[in-house]
Design a protein around this motif. Structure first.
Motif, mmCIF file in Angstrom:
data_model
loop_
_atom_site.group_PDB
_atom_site.id
_atom_site.type_symbol
_atom_site.label_atom_id
_atom_site.label_comp_id
_atom_site.label_asym_id
_atom_site.label_seq_id
_atom_site.Cartn_x
_atom_site.Cartn_y
_atom_site.Cartn_z
ATOM 1 N N ARG A 1 0.834 -1.199 0.000
ATOM 2 C CA ARG A 1 0.000 0.000 0.000
ATOM 3 C C ARG A 1 0.867 1.248 0.000
ATOM 4 O O ARG A 1 0.567 2.212 -0.692
ATOM 5 C CB ARG A 1 -0.920 -0.022 1.215
ATOM 6 N N LYS B 1 3.941 1.551 -1.142
ATOM 7 C CA LYS B 1 4.586 1.701 -2.449
ATOM 8 C C LYS B 1 3.595 2.234 -3.480
ATOM 9 O O LYS B 1 3.940 3.029 -4.346
ATOM 10 C CB LYS B 1 5.157 0.368 -2.915
ATOM 11 N N LYS B 2 2.348 1.781 -3.387
ATOM 12 C CA LYS B 2 1.327 2.208 -4.331
ATOM 13 C C LYS B 2 1.014 3.702 -4.161
ATOM 14 O O LYS B 2 0.754 4.399 -5.130
ATOM 15 C CB LYS B 2 0.064 1.382 -4.118
ATOM 16 N N GLN B 3 1.047 4.193 -2.896
ATOM 17 C CA GLN B 3 0.748 5.586 -2.607
ATOM 18 C C GLN B 3 1.867 6.517 -3.057
ATOM 19 O O GLN B 3 1.646 7.675 -3.354
ATOM 20 C CB GLN B 3 0.482 5.800 -1.125
#
Length: 191
Positions: free
Chosen positions: A186, A188-190
């Motif tokens: 999460r 890394k995705k943000q």
């Protein structure tokens, strides 16, 4: 006459209570933990007196020479400290557990506030231990050994069980690991 009958019944009840084994798990403050083992001072005489019929269900068993050597031996002082069940009673001049009646005969104050005494859970005949006899560590008895100070008659008996250590279950660790992976993904995705 009523007083006599009441007194007689009370005397019989107290005599019976002092001669029977406590049928509950040994109180946490009546034993010590050393090297991954819970160790209880079970009787003031050799192992013939120790009764494991009830306590075996909680993992208690006769001390063996192998376990005794593994933990590096014991001395009476290992059972003394703060927070144990038998506390110093200056009026009696020995240590006594106010709940079970367990006693540690010491010949006087030994410099500690309390002593761990488990004999009422293991002995039909005794509610005490002889602290002075075990000073120096050569008066212990187990299933397969007798200390040299008083062989075949009056050594102090020990019992042990493996200490319960809380180890996380594999499924709990897996859930924790998945949660951490999810947090990292999460994050890394943000970014």
């Amino acid at each position: 006459m009523k007083k006599f009958i009441l007194a007689t019944l009370l005397m019989l009840a107290s005599t019976t209570a002092s001669a029977s084994i406590i049928l509950s798990e040994v109180d946490d403050n009546a034993y010590i933990t050393v090297g991954g083992y819970d160790i209880a001072w079970a009787s003031p005489v050799n192992f013939w007196d120790v009764n494991l019929s009830h306590q075996a269900q909680y993992g208690w068993q006769a001390m063996t020479l192998a376990v005794y050597n593994e933990i590096g031996g014991l001395d009476a002082v290992d059972f003394a400290g703060d927070g144990y069940n038998a506390i110093w009673n200056p009026n009696l001049n020995y240590y006594v557990d106010p709940v079970t009646g367990a006693t540690a005969f010491t010949g006087g104050y030994v410099g500690f506030d309390s002593i761990a005494v488990a004999s009422p859970w293991f002995s039909n005949n005794y509610e005490h231990i002889d602290y002075g006899q075990a000073v120096g560590g050569n008066a212990w008895a187990g299933a397969d050994f007798d200390g040299p100070s008083c062989p075949n008659s009056c050594n102090e008996s020990l019992v042990f069980r493996v200490s319960s250590v809380s180890v996380p279950e594999p499924s709990s660790l897996a859930i924790l690991g998945l949660g951490l992976v999810g947090l990292v993904a999460r994050r890394k995705k943000q970014s």
